[in-house]
Design an enzyme around this catalytic site. Structure first.
Site, PDB file in Angstrom:
ATOM      1  N   ASP A 200       0.861  -0.909   0.026  1.00 52.56           N
ATOM      2  CA  ASP A 200       0.155   0.043   0.096  1.00 52.56           C
ATOM      3  C   ASP A 200       0.997   1.722   0.045  1.00 52.56           C
ATOM      4  O   ASP A 200       1.781   1.329   0.441  1.00 52.56           O
ATOM      5  CB  ASP A 200      -0.637  -0.202   1.179  1.00 52.56           C
ATOM      6  CG  ASP A 200      -1.445   1.430   1.107  1.00 52.56           C
ATOM      7  OD1 ASP A 200      -3.160   0.442   0.845  1.00 52.56           O
ATOM      8  OD2 ASP A 200      -1.522   2.723   1.273  1.00 52.56           O
ATOM      9  N   ILE A 201       0.595   1.931  -1.069  1.00 53.54           N
ATOM     10  CA  ILE A 201       1.203   3.413  -1.050  1.00 53.54           C
ATOM     11  C   ILE A 201       1.080   4.322   0.069  1.00 53.54           C
ATOM     12  O   ILE A 201      -0.401   4.743   0.911  1.00 53.54           O
ATOM     13  CB  ILE A 201       0.885   3.608  -1.920  1.00 53.54           C
ATOM     14  CG1 ILE A 201       1.665   3.151  -3.569  1.00 53.54           C
ATOM     15  CG2 ILE A 201       2.091   5.508  -2.428  1.00 53.54           C
ATOM     16  CD1 ILE A 201       1.050   4.214  -4.878  1.00 53.54           C
ATOM     17  N   GLU A 244      -4.293   2.020  -4.658  1.00 49.46           N
ATOM     18  CA  GLU A 244      -3.226   2.313  -4.822  1.00 49.46           C
ATOM     19  C   GLU A 244      -2.683   1.153  -3.798  1.00 49.46           C
ATOM     20  O   GLU A 244      -1.992   1.467  -3.027  1.00 49.46           O
ATOM     21  CB  GLU A 244      -2.743   3.514  -3.809  1.00 49.46           C
ATOM     22  CG  GLU A 244      -3.868   4.428  -2.433  1.00 49.46           C
ATOM     23  CD  GLU A 244      -3.791   3.686  -0.977  1.00 49.46           C
ATOM     24  OE1 GLU A 244      -4.712   3.089  -0.930  1.00 49.46           O
ATOM     25  OE2 GLU A 244      -2.951   4.275  -0.374  1.00 49.46           O
TER      26      GLU A 244
HETATM   27  P1  GH3 Z   1      -1.637   5.640   4.369  1.00 39.07           P
HETATM   28  O1  GH3 Z   1      -0.626   6.052   4.251  1.00 39.07           O
HETATM   29  O2  GH3 Z   1      -2.736   4.829   5.489  1.00 39.07           O
HETATM   30  O3  GH3 Z   1      -2.333   4.329   3.407  1.00 39.07           O
HETATM   31  O4  GH3 Z   1      -2.633   6.458   3.641  1.00 39.07           O
HETATM   32  P2  GH3 Z   1      -3.127   6.494   2.083  1.00 39.07           P
HETATM   33  O5  GH3 Z   1      -3.371   8.562   2.256  1.00 39.07           O
HETATM   34  O6  GH3 Z   1      -2.542   6.295   1.426  1.00 39.07           O
HETATM   35  O7  GH3 Z   1      -4.668   6.107   2.414  1.00 39.07           O
HETATM   36  P3  GH3 Z   1      -5.906   6.887   2.150  1.00 39.07           P
HETATM   37  O8  GH3 Z   1      -7.021   5.075   1.604  1.00 39.07           O
HETATM   38  O9  GH3 Z   1      -6.305   7.614   2.702  1.00 39.07           O
HETATM   39  O10 GH3 Z   1      -5.663   7.284   1.112  1.00 39.07           O
HETATM   40  C1  GH3 Z   1      -5.672   6.536  -0.541  1.00 39.07           C
HETATM   41  C2  GH3 Z   1      -5.397   7.943  -1.955  1.00 39.07           C
HETATM   42  O11 GH3 Z   1      -5.495   7.277  -2.992  1.00 39.07           O
HETATM   43  C3  GH3 Z   1      -6.968   8.331  -1.975  1.00 39.07           C
HETATM   44  C4  GH3 Z   1      -7.641   8.036  -3.263  1.00 39.07           C
HETATM   45  O12 GH3 Z   1      -7.678   9.584  -3.570  1.00 39.07           O
HETATM   46  C5  GH3 Z   1      -5.604   7.920  -3.770  1.00 39.07           C
HETATM   47  N1  GH3 Z   1      -6.504   6.716  -5.270  1.00 39.07           N
HETATM   48  C6  GH3 Z   1      -7.087   6.058  -5.323  1.00 39.07           C
HETATM   49  N2  GH3 Z   1      -7.478   5.473  -6.077  1.00 39.07           N
HETATM   50  C7  GH3 Z   1      -6.705   6.700  -6.737  1.00 39.07           C
HETATM   51  C8  GH3 Z   1      -6.225   6.577  -8.447  1.00 39.07           C
HETATM   52  O13 GH3 Z   1      -6.930   5.707  -9.110  1.00 39.07           O
HETATM   53  N3  GH3 Z   1      -5.502   7.690  -9.270  1.00 39.07           N
HETATM   54  C9  GH3 Z   1      -5.529   8.648  -8.171  1.00 39.07           C
HETATM   55  N4  GH3 Z   1      -4.603   9.632  -8.237  1.00 39.07           N
HETATM   56  N5  GH3 Z   1      -5.556   7.827  -6.364  1.00 39.07           N
HETATM   57  C10 GH3 Z   1      -5.866   7.659  -6.677  1.00 39.07           C
HETATM   58 MG    MG Z   2      -2.079   4.417   1.046  1.00 37.72          MG
HETATM   59 MG    MG Z   3      -5.003   2.132   1.176  1.00 41.41          MG
END
Ligand code: GH3
Ligand code: MG
Ligand code: MG
Length: 329
Positions: A200-201, A244
């Site tokens: 996970d990013i 992500e």
């Molecule tokens: P953590 O370090 O705890 O993992 O925090 P985080 O911010 O990475 O985790 P969170 O689940 O709060 O946020 C994930 C984000 O990933 C939210 C969303 O905007 C972004 N995201 C999800 N899918 C995509 C995508 O296909 N493209 C882009 N650009 N962003 C995405």
């Molecule tokens: Mg994340």
């Molecule tokens: Mg996540």
């Protein structure tokens, strides 16, 4: 259509008498020629069904002319009946060798020539029908082959596009689930290990907020490629399982082997050096990784193994991110 007959004979009397016999039997499409050029001219213009060929001609012999006719593909199947008064067995042999279908000795009975013409026409019809059918069959087969090829390509493209995540070009979640379940069950039966790596990013929401969705997408793509490039075993498969979040299935890998794959992934993402100023972990994009192995965890099925890896991922986040859990160090 009425059959067309070509009489090749330089004697006007013979031409006349043959024509009379033919017309008496309702053969009315009759052409005449007395030499080579004339014969070819008629063959070129008219579709001839039978040739009645004399042996002695003005400029050549009927046998030589038969040989020339047979050399041309379009005229290969026209029945040729050689008619002559010469009584020489060698001549008969030569006539057949040149490609003639039949031989008639003069004088002949009217009934004889008519019967020969009739059977020659029937033979030609049969040959033509057969070759038409053969051509149709070949054509049909060709069509089928090319349709099959198109279907195969379409099928492959469909399967590939159905299994691939467009943005990252990794396996998509749906296919991941199918593959994970079937590999889990296969390795279970064989009493072999299977490892699951969840990635996970870190702080990706902040990355998006700071750099915009487009750069966010490009970051996802690059991280995915770094994961893919870290895999060296052909059996291992990388997938995008969430926004992500990524997963690697490593069939036949023990926890230690999975850990070293995970470490390689963590490091290669870090080495991308994608600037992430808002991250409280590092100034670049990092990933947290959770691991689970079927032999080390007491799980009932693949879903439970996924949950174990997810708990480890949560641990990695809690412990400060940019790390692999469980840590085997
Ligand atoms: P953590 O370090 O705890 O993992 O925090 P985080 O911010 O990475 O985790 P969170 O689940 O709060 O946020 C994930 C984000 O990933 C939210 C969303 O905007 C972004 N995201 C999800 N899918 C995509 C995508 O296909 N493209 C882009 N650009 N962003 C995405
Ligand atoms: Mg994340
Ligand atoms: Mg996540």
């Amino acid at each position: 259509m009425d059959p067309t007959i070509l009489i090749v004979d330089d004697s006007k009397t013979i031409k006349k008498s043959l024509t009379k016999i033919l017309q008496k039997h309702n053969y009315n499409n009759i052409y005449h020629s007395g030499n080579t050029t004339g014969t070819f001219k008629i063959l070129e213009i008219h579709s001839i069904n039978v040739i009645l060929m004399d042996v002695r001609l003005q400029d050549s012999s009927g046998i030589e002319l038969t040989r020339l006719i047979r050399k041309i593909d379009d005229y290969k199947n026209i029945p040729i009946i050689i008619i002559t008064s010469i009584k020489d067995i060698r001549l008969i042999q030569e006539a057949f060798d040149s490609g003639a279908n039949d031989f008639l000795q003069k004088p002949f009975y009217e009934i004889e020539i008519i019967a020969r013409i009739r059977s020659a026409i029937n033979l030609m019809k049969e040959i033509e029908e057969r070759s038409k059918r053969e051509k149709e069959l070949i054509e049909r087969e060709r069509e089928l082959i090319s349709i099959n090829r198109l279907l195969e390509i379409a099928n492959q493209t469909y399967l590939r596009s159905n299994a691939t995540d467009e943005l990252t070009q990794l396996t998509n979640k749906r296919y991941f689930n199918e593959f994970f379940q079937s590999e889990y069950e296969r390795t279970k039966i064989k009493k072999q290990p299977i490892s699951l790596i969840l990635i996970d990013i870190d702080h990706f929401k902040l990355y998006n907020d700071n750099y915009g969705h487009q750069l966010g997408d490009s970051c996802l793509h690059d991280v995915a490629q770094a994961i893919e490039k870290s895999l060296t075993n052909a059996k291992d498969i990388a997938a995008r399982v969430g926004g992500e979040e990524f997963a690697v299935i490593a069939p036949d890998s023990k926890l230690e082997q999975a850990y070293s794959i995970a470490e390689k992934i963590r490091k290669s993402v870090y080495d991308l050096q994608i600037i992430h100023k808002a991250s409280s972990t590092e100034f670049v994009v990092t990933v947290s990784i959770g691991l689970a192995n079927s032999l080390d965890s007491n799980v009932a099925d693949h879903n439970e193994l996924f949950k174990v890896a997810d708990i480890q991922l949560y641990e990695a986040k809690n412990n400060g991110r940019n790390q692999v859990q469980p840590s085997l160090l």
